[in-house]
Scaffold this active site. Structure first.
Site, PDB file in Angstrom:
ATOM      1  N   HIS A 111       9.734  10.729 -28.038  1.00 33.20           N
ATOM      2  CA  HIS A 111       8.741  11.601 -27.391  1.00 33.20           C
ATOM      3  C   HIS A 111       9.185  13.078 -27.386  1.00 33.20           C
ATOM      4  O   HIS A 111       8.425  13.965 -27.774  1.00 33.20           O
ATOM      5  CB  HIS A 111       8.472  11.110 -25.969  1.00 33.20           C
ATOM      6  CG  HIS A 111       7.532  11.997 -25.216  1.00 33.20           C
ATOM      7  ND1 HIS A 111       6.183  12.084 -25.527  1.00 33.20           N
ATOM      8  CD2 HIS A 111       7.741  12.873 -24.192  1.00 33.20           C
ATOM      9  CE1 HIS A 111       5.610  12.968 -24.715  1.00 33.20           C
ATOM     10  NE2 HIS A 111       6.529  13.459 -23.907  1.00 33.20           N
ATOM     11  N   ARG A 139      -1.312  22.484 -14.107  1.00 37.83           N
ATOM     12  CA  ARG A 139      -0.330  21.460 -14.478  1.00 37.83           C
ATOM     13  C   ARG A 139      -0.444  21.100 -15.960  1.00 37.83           C
ATOM     14  O   ARG A 139       0.529  20.663 -16.576  1.00 37.83           O
ATOM     15  CB  ARG A 139      -0.483  20.211 -13.600  1.00 37.83           C
ATOM     16  CG  ARG A 139       0.628  19.200 -13.848  1.00 37.83           C
ATOM     17  CD  ARG A 139       0.768  18.161 -12.753  1.00 37.83           C
ATOM     18  NE  ARG A 139       1.815  17.221 -13.111  1.00 37.83           N
ATOM     19  CZ  ARG A 139       2.393  16.383 -12.265  1.00 37.83           C
ATOM     20  NH1 ARG A 139       2.036  16.362 -10.998  1.00 37.83           N
ATOM     21  NH2 ARG A 139       3.338  15.556 -12.673  1.00 37.83           N
ATOM     22  N   LYS A 199       8.927  23.218 -13.149  1.00 42.27           N
ATOM     23  CA  LYS A 199       8.020  22.078 -12.936  1.00 42.27           C
ATOM     24  C   LYS A 199       7.579  22.029 -11.481  1.00 42.27           C
ATOM     25  O   LYS A 199       6.400  21.802 -11.183  1.00 42.27           O
ATOM     26  CB  LYS A 199       8.694  20.769 -13.346  1.00 42.27           C
ATOM     27  CG  LYS A 199       7.788  19.578 -13.085  1.00 42.27           C
ATOM     28  CD  LYS A 199       7.786  18.523 -14.126  1.00 42.27           C
ATOM     29  CE  LYS A 199       6.628  17.558 -13.865  1.00 42.27           C
ATOM     30  NZ  LYS A 199       6.665  16.365 -14.675  1.00 42.27           N
ATOM     31  N   ASN A 246       1.802  20.340 -20.690  1.00 38.37           N
ATOM     32  CA  ASN A 246       1.492  19.576 -21.902  1.00 38.37           C
ATOM     33  C   ASN A 246       1.615  20.421 -23.176  1.00 38.37           C
ATOM     34  O   ASN A 246       1.126  20.023 -24.231  1.00 38.37           O
ATOM     35  CB  ASN A 246       0.074  18.990 -21.807  1.00 38.37           C
ATOM     36  CG  ASN A 246      -0.033  17.998 -20.674  1.00 38.37           C
ATOM     37  OD1 ASN A 246       0.932  17.294 -20.366  1.00 38.37           O
ATOM     38  ND2 ASN A 246      -1.184  17.944 -20.028  1.00 38.37           N
ATOM     39  N   GLU A 248      12.033  19.042 -24.159  1.00 39.41           N
ATOM     40  CA  GLU A 248      11.264  19.351 -22.942  1.00 39.41           C
ATOM     41  C   GLU A 248      11.841  20.590 -22.236  1.00 39.41           C
ATOM     42  O   GLU A 248      11.112  21.355 -21.619  1.00 39.41           O
ATOM     43  CB  GLU A 248      11.275  18.157 -21.972  1.00 39.41           C
ATOM     44  CG  GLU A 248      10.572  16.908 -22.497  1.00 39.41           C
ATOM     45  CD  GLU A 248       9.051  16.905 -22.279  1.00 39.41           C
ATOM     46  OE1 GLU A 248       8.520  17.886 -21.724  1.00 39.41           O
ATOM     47  OE2 GLU A 248       8.407  15.921 -22.693  1.00 39.41           O
ATOM     48  N   LYS A 278       3.989  11.652 -11.162  1.00 37.77           N
ATOM     49  CA  LYS A 278       3.157  10.850 -12.070  1.00 37.77           C
ATOM     50  C   LYS A 278       3.859   9.522 -12.278  1.00 37.77           C
ATOM     51  O   LYS A 278       5.004   9.491 -12.741  1.00 37.77           O
ATOM     52  CB  LYS A 278       2.987  11.559 -13.414  1.00 37.77           C
ATOM     53  CG  LYS A 278       1.912  12.615 -13.417  1.00 37.77           C
ATOM     54  CD  LYS A 278       1.643  13.092 -14.833  1.00 37.77           C
ATOM     55  CE  LYS A 278       0.609  14.198 -14.841  1.00 37.77           C
ATOM     56  NZ  LYS A 278       0.425  14.778 -16.184  1.00 37.77           N
ATOM     57  N   HIS A 310       1.096  13.809 -29.325  1.00 40.99           N
ATOM     58  CA  HIS A 310       0.397  12.540 -29.112  1.00 40.99           C
ATOM     59  C   HIS A 310      -0.055  11.950 -30.451  1.00 40.99           C
ATOM     60  O   HIS A 310       0.117  10.762 -30.710  1.00 40.99           O
ATOM     61  CB  HIS A 310      -0.806  12.771 -28.188  1.00 40.99           C
ATOM     62  CG  HIS A 310      -1.616  11.540 -27.984  1.00 40.99           C
ATOM     63  ND1 HIS A 310      -1.298  10.600 -27.036  1.00 40.99           N
ATOM     64  CD2 HIS A 310      -2.703  11.070 -28.637  1.00 40.99           C
ATOM     65  CE1 HIS A 310      -2.166   9.607 -27.103  1.00 40.99           C
ATOM     66  NE2 HIS A 310      -3.030   9.872 -28.065  1.00 40.99           N
ATOM     67  N   HIS A 355       2.015  18.793 -26.519  1.00 46.82           N
ATOM     68  CA  HIS A 355       1.723  17.371 -26.365  1.00 46.82           C
ATOM     69  C   HIS A 355       0.485  16.894 -27.125  1.00 46.82           C
ATOM     70  O   HIS A 355       0.373  15.712 -27.404  1.00 46.82           O
ATOM     71  CB  HIS A 355       1.587  17.008 -24.879  1.00 46.82           C
ATOM     72  CG  HIS A 355       2.913  16.888 -24.185  1.00 46.82           C
ATOM     73  ND1 HIS A 355       3.768  17.966 -24.049  1.00 46.82           N
ATOM     74  CD2 HIS A 355       3.539  15.842 -23.598  1.00 46.82           C
ATOM     75  CE1 HIS A 355       4.853  17.570 -23.394  1.00 46.82           C
ATOM     76  NE2 HIS A 355       4.739  16.291 -23.123  1.00 46.82           N
ATOM     77  N   GLU A 386      -3.200  17.817 -11.496  1.00 38.47           N
ATOM     78  CA  GLU A 386      -3.606  18.320 -12.815  1.00 38.47           C
ATOM     79  C   GLU A 386      -5.090  18.644 -12.925  1.00 38.47           C
ATOM     80  O   GLU A 386      -5.799  18.169 -13.803  1.00 38.47           O
ATOM     81  CB  GLU A 386      -3.183  17.322 -13.918  1.00 38.47           C
ATOM     82  CG  GLU A 386      -3.108  18.010 -15.290  1.00 38.47           C
ATOM     83  CD  GLU A 386      -2.425  17.172 -16.359  1.00 38.47           C
ATOM     84  OE1 GLU A 386      -1.394  16.557 -16.058  1.00 38.47           O
ATOM     85  OE2 GLU A 386      -2.933  17.151 -17.484  1.00 38.47           O
ATOM     86  N   ARG A 413       0.824  -1.233   0.000  1.00 46.98           N
ATOM     87  CA  ARG A 413       0.000   0.000   0.000  1.00 46.98           C
ATOM     88  C   ARG A 413       0.852   1.274   0.000  1.00 46.98           C
ATOM     89  O   ARG A 413       0.402   2.330   0.437  1.00 46.98           O
ATOM     90  CB  ARG A 413      -0.963   0.034   1.181  1.00 46.98           C
ATOM     91  CG  ARG A 413      -1.974  -1.093   1.137  1.00 46.98           C
ATOM     92  CD  ARG A 413      -3.248  -0.725   1.852  1.00 46.98           C
ATOM     93  NE  ARG A 413      -4.180  -1.812   1.745  1.00 46.98           N
ATOM     94  CZ  ARG A 413      -4.258  -2.812   2.626  1.00 46.98           C
ATOM     95  NH1 ARG A 413      -3.464  -2.825   3.674  1.00 46.98           N
ATOM     96  NH2 ARG A 413      -5.126  -3.765   2.453  1.00 46.98           N
TER      97      ARG A 413
HETATM   98  N1  GLY Z   1       4.866  15.399 -17.864  1.00 50.10           N
HETATM   99  C1  GLY Z   1       3.802  16.228 -17.500  1.00 50.10           C
HETATM  100  C2  GLY Z   1       3.494  16.248 -16.045  1.00 50.10           C
HETATM  101  O1  GLY Z   1       4.266  15.741 -15.268  1.00 50.10           O
HETATM  102  O2  GLY Z   1       2.477  16.745 -15.657  1.00 50.10           O
END
Ligand code: GLY
Length: 370
Positions: A267, A242, A228, A246, A186, A144, A253, A249, A238, A122
């Site tokens: 990417h 956040r 970031k 993107n 990035e 993430k 995508h 992106h 997000e 957990r």
């Molecule tokens: N890579 C985008 C984020 O971490 O929100």
């Protein structure tokens, strides 16, 4: 030259340490987090060959023992089979609730191991030691974690923040130039989305940075991580800001999907092309001057990066099909495409209010120029 960037998330706050030769110091930095002097390290076979021994030595300096699992390299690892292998291996190593798991690798390893740490007993704590530029400036920070599903990328996962991130910038010298430049996509994104001065600094210093200058590398990684960290601290899960991360992106995508997530387009390369297209769309919508997309492209070109659809080898689908692929992005809300557009360099915002015809026109023109 060492820099420390705090990620302020209350009880889940942590530091990102950035600089050269951090691996040798990993033990001393991880030791305060440990209840007993052992860690489990998960990496991939390529990274293991290059860096596992230095990590072992760095940990041993502080009296920390380590066991390691090396997974196959590549995106295909980021699925259920290697995920369950990792979780079961961690259980076999008798990793307890108070222990630390270390993710040593690029985005695939960081995401998979972070997710394994999120669900093991957990939730156990984990440390990220990102080995690609992309992972240092993006995926290792912000919590993430996850794996891919047959239905799409990153569809299974959890928010689980690391307890520490060690971004050793010496490691970047072992990257293929193509991978370095993909990660640089990035870095550029951060300047474009929120810091015009940083973008101007990259225009001046990008070539030295790509050539290996350590001070500029540390500065670029640090500024990216600061941006970031600020955004994640404002909006961890997000719900709003956040999504600025993107930028580029939504186009990316569709292009990654059209090229089968293959070596045809990495990417970070897709992000760079996507940023140029997002600025082009912004200019066509009258949000920013035409000088903005021209400047974005000029910098990507000067860095020898993929800049336009013409830089992607092989066939691409027609504009309508690319738009359709954008619609399958997981960031679609109520069927509406969400774009990050810009009023200027460094002034991005999120919107769903984008006429379909304008997106199609941008894609058609970009395809026609191939
Ligand atoms: N890579 C985008 C984020 O971490 O929100």
């Amino acid at each position: 030259m060492l820099q420390t960037v705090p990620v302020a998330l209350g009880a889940r706050s942590y530091e990102v340490v950035i600089g050269p030769d951090l691996m040798a110091d990993a033990g001393r930095r991880i030791l305060p987090l440990l209840r007993r002097p052992k860690v489990a390290v998960v990496t991939d076979e390529n990274v293991a060959d290059l860096h596992l021994q230095s990590l072992r030595e760095g940990l041993a300096e502080a009296g920390i023992a380590m066991q390691a699992l090396a997974l196959p390299p590549g995106e295909a690892t980021k699925g259920w089979p290697q995920f369950s292998r990792t979780v079961e291996w961690l259980l076999d190593q008798k990793i307890e609730r108070n222990d630390i798991v270390v993710a040593l690798g690029g985005g695939v390893i960081g995401d998979l191991v972070g997710f394994a740490a999120a669900v093991l007993r957990r939730g156990v704590r984990f440390v990220q030691i990102p080995t690609s530029l992309l992972a240092q400036v993006d995926s290792s920070v912000g919590g993430k974690t996850g794996i891919n599903a047959p239905q799409g990328k990153n569809l299974i996962g959890a928010f689980h923040q690391p307890s520490l991130v060690l971004a050793d910038t010496s490691i970047l010298t072992s990257l293929r130039p193509r991978d370095f430049l993909a990660g640089y996509g990035e870095v550029v994104k951060y300047g474009l989305l929120g810091d015009a001065e940083f973008f101007a600094w990259l225009e001046d210093n990008g070539p030295a940075l790509a050539a290996g200058d350590m001070e500029t590398r540390v500065r670029a990684v640090t500024r990216s991580v600061q941006m970031k960290a600020e955004i994640v601290a404002r909006d961890e899960t997000e719900q709003g800001d956040r999504a600025l991360l993107n930028l580029g992106h939504t186009f990316c995508h569709a292009l990654e999907s059209a090229t089968g997530y293959s070596d045809r387009l990495l990417h970070g390369e897709g992000v760079a092309i996507g940023c140029a297209l997002a600025f082009e769309l912004s200019a066509r919508l009258g949000l920013c001057s035409q000088e903005c997309p021209s400047r974005v492209r000029a910098h990507l070109r000067a860095m020898g990066m993929k800049t336009d659809l013409a830089d992607i080898d092989g066939d691409l689908p027609a504009a309508e099909a690319l738009l359709e692929l954008m619609g399958q992005d997981k960031k679609v809300v109520d069927g509406q495409l969400r774009f990050v557009l810009a009023r200027d360099i460094g002034q991005a915002f999120v919107t769903t209010d984008v006429p379909r015809d304008q997106v199609l026109a941008v894609l058609r023109d970009a395809l026609a120029a191939r």
